[in-house]
Design a protein around this motif. Structure first.
Motif, mmCIF file in Angstrom:
data_model
loop_
_atom_site.group_PDB
_atom_site.id
_atom_site.type_symbol
_atom_site.label_atom_id
_atom_site.label_comp_id
_atom_site.label_asym_id
_atom_site.label_seq_id
_atom_site.Cartn_x
_atom_site.Cartn_y
_atom_site.Cartn_z
ATOM 1 N N LYS A 51 0.858 -1.185 0.000
ATOM 2 C CA LYS A 51 0.000 0.000 0.000
ATOM 3 C C LYS A 51 0.886 1.224 0.000
ATOM 4 O O LYS A 51 1.097 1.878 0.994
ATOM 5 C CB LYS A 51 -0.926 0.007 1.221
ATOM 6 C CG LYS A 51 -1.843 -1.221 1.290
ATOM 7 C CD LYS A 51 -2.649 -1.227 2.539
ATOM 8 C CE LYS A 51 -3.614 -2.375 2.616
ATOM 9 N NZ LYS A 51 -3.012 -3.690 2.536
ATOM 10 N N ASP A 111 -0.904 2.874 -5.779
ATOM 11 C CA ASP A 111 -2.176 2.217 -5.533
ATOM 12 C C ASP A 111 -3.309 3.208 -5.732
ATOM 13 O O ASP A 111 -3.531 4.084 -4.906
ATOM 14 C CB ASP A 111 -2.237 1.663 -4.096
ATOM 15 C CG ASP A 111 -1.217 0.576 -3.892
ATOM 16 O OD1 ASP A 111 -0.954 -0.159 -4.857
ATOM 17 O OD2 ASP A 111 -0.689 0.461 -2.763
ATOM 18 N N MET A 153 -7.738 0.132 -8.103
ATOM 19 C CA MET A 153 -6.715 -0.465 -8.955
ATOM 20 C C MET A 153 -7.089 -1.908 -9.293
ATOM 21 O O MET A 153 -7.227 -2.738 -8.402
ATOM 22 C CB MET A 153 -5.358 -0.435 -8.230
ATOM 23 C CG MET A 153 -4.199 -0.846 -9.107
ATOM 24 S SD MET A 153 -2.651 -0.742 -8.176
ATOM 25 C CE MET A 153 -1.471 -0.903 -9.499
ATOM 26 N N ALA A 210 -2.159 -4.395 -10.632
ATOM 27 C CA ALA A 210 -1.286 -4.611 -9.478
ATOM 28 C C ALA A 210 -0.258 -5.689 -9.767
ATOM 29 O O ALA A 210 0.911 -5.568 -9.384
ATOM 30 C CB ALA A 210 -2.136 -4.989 -8.257
ATOM 31 N N GLN A 212 3.877 -5.163 -9.836
ATOM 32 C CA GLN A 212 4.800 -5.966 -9.043
ATOM 33 C C GLN A 212 5.804 -6.693 -9.921
ATOM 34 O O GLN A 212 6.995 -6.770 -9.598
ATOM 35 C CB GLN A 212 4.010 -6.977 -8.194
ATOM 36 C CG GLN A 212 3.142 -6.342 -7.129
ATOM 37 C CD GLN A 212 3.932 -5.420 -6.210
ATOM 38 O OE1 GLN A 212 4.956 -5.807 -5.673
ATOM 39 N NE2 GLN A 212 3.455 -4.198 -6.045
#
Length: 327
Positions: free
Chosen positions: A115, A120, A124, A129, A133
């Motif tokens: 977070k 974020d 989202m 996400a 990553q």
């Protein structure tokens, strides 16, 4: 082209490819918010949200360019110091996330993702996400391989030998970076362990933030230890590339993450936006970030001076050997 160069080339291209989706996502956030098709992050107005994400667009584009410069022929023609500085900041951001990603997969619940505020959005999608990553982890892994290969090609003498070869390197480094690095690590590890001194909003702390704080505290300790080993030439038989890599990554983590968090901390302290806050006391957090930025920058200066000193020693030894042979 040997194995190191092949691995470095693969790492550089892989890093650029991994971060490309993040760049596209950030551009879409900027355009979408301007035309009213994408939501604005909590605690931001339109201008602040656009500025924030425009900065991250520039950072992502710079990261891709740096990754390619480490493996393309035109990268060898660029000035060394600006390129190495950008790569240092990039590795400082991303490589420390690798142990965080591993530990997070083991310790964090599946629905407890990072977070970070900056990345974020309020709604989202899950696929975004995942791409974010993958971009961070892929860029970190790629730079971790491509950068050492580049440095080895450009300054091979710096990485040769062991820490004790010829004694300590000819430079004087102030003792305070090692002290402040240990002090910063102590505070961050204390917070990661659940300590509440210096925490203004304990209820807002979560395992994700504590885990990242703990990982950064660990890198801060490694930076202090590795820089000390490089300067003092101890332990004498340790391969030089080991403390160089640890000092580089630890100092970069101190500088990059605190340089990134400091503006947010100052913004929250001055603007006091509704619905946005940090768990830490803002004054304490700001002081820590300022000290961390100064500590990381000074450690980089020490590494650059150490490199210059090592090259001078190597050049002098070569000249001396040549003169002796001539006589």
């Amino acid at each position: 082209m040997d194995l190191w160069d092949r691995a470095g080339r693969l790492g550089g291209y892989g890093a650029a490819l991994a971060l490309a989706p993040y760049l596209v996502i950030k551009v879409s956030w900027v355009i979408g918010s301007l035309v009213g098709l994408a939501p604005i992050g909590a605690g931001f107005d339109l201008a602040g949200w656009v500025v924030l994400n425009t900065v991250t667009v520039g950072m992502a584009a710079t990261g891709i360019a740096v990754a390619l410069a480490l493996v393309r022929p035109w990268g060898a023609r660029l000035p060394g110091r600006p390129l190495v500085f950008c790569a240092w900041v990039g590795t400082g951001f991303l490589v420390p996330l690798l142990p965080y990603a591993v530990l997070g997969s083991l310790l964090l619940p599946s629905d407890d993702g990072p977070k970070g505020g900056a990345d974020d959005g309020p709604a989202m999608p899950g696929w975004e996400a995942v791409l974010v990553q993958i971009g961070f982890v892929g860029m970190g892994l790629g730079l971790a391989v491509a950068l050492p290969a580049y440095l080895r090609r450009r300054w091979p003498g710096v990485f040769a030998g062991r820490t004790g070869d010829g004694g300590s390197w000819p430079l004087r480094v102030p003792p305070w970076p090692a002290v402040t690095s240990v002090a910063i690590a102590a505070v961050w590890l204390y917070w990661a362990a659940g300590g509440t001194a210096g925490i203004a909003h304990p209820a807002e702390r979560d395992l994700t933030g504590r885990l990242l704080t703990g990982v950064l505290g660990g890198w801060s300790l490694l930076a202090a230890a590795a820089t000390w080993m490089i300067v003092r030439g101890r332990p004498a038989r340790l391969s030089r590339r080991v403390p160089l890599a640890l000092a580089w990554l630890g100092a970069g983590a101190l500088f990059a993450w605190s340089a990134w968090k400091l503006p947010f901390t100052l913004y929250l302290a001055l603007a006091r936006p509704a619905g946005a806050s940090l768990p830490e006391n803002l004054l304490v957090a700001a002081v820590l970030h300022v000290v961390a930025v100064g500590t990381g920058a000074t450690m980089l200066w020490a590494l650059v001076r150490a490199r210059a000193g090592r090259e001078a020693v190597s050049t002098g030894s070569t000249r001396s050997t040549g003169s002796t042979g001539s006589n």
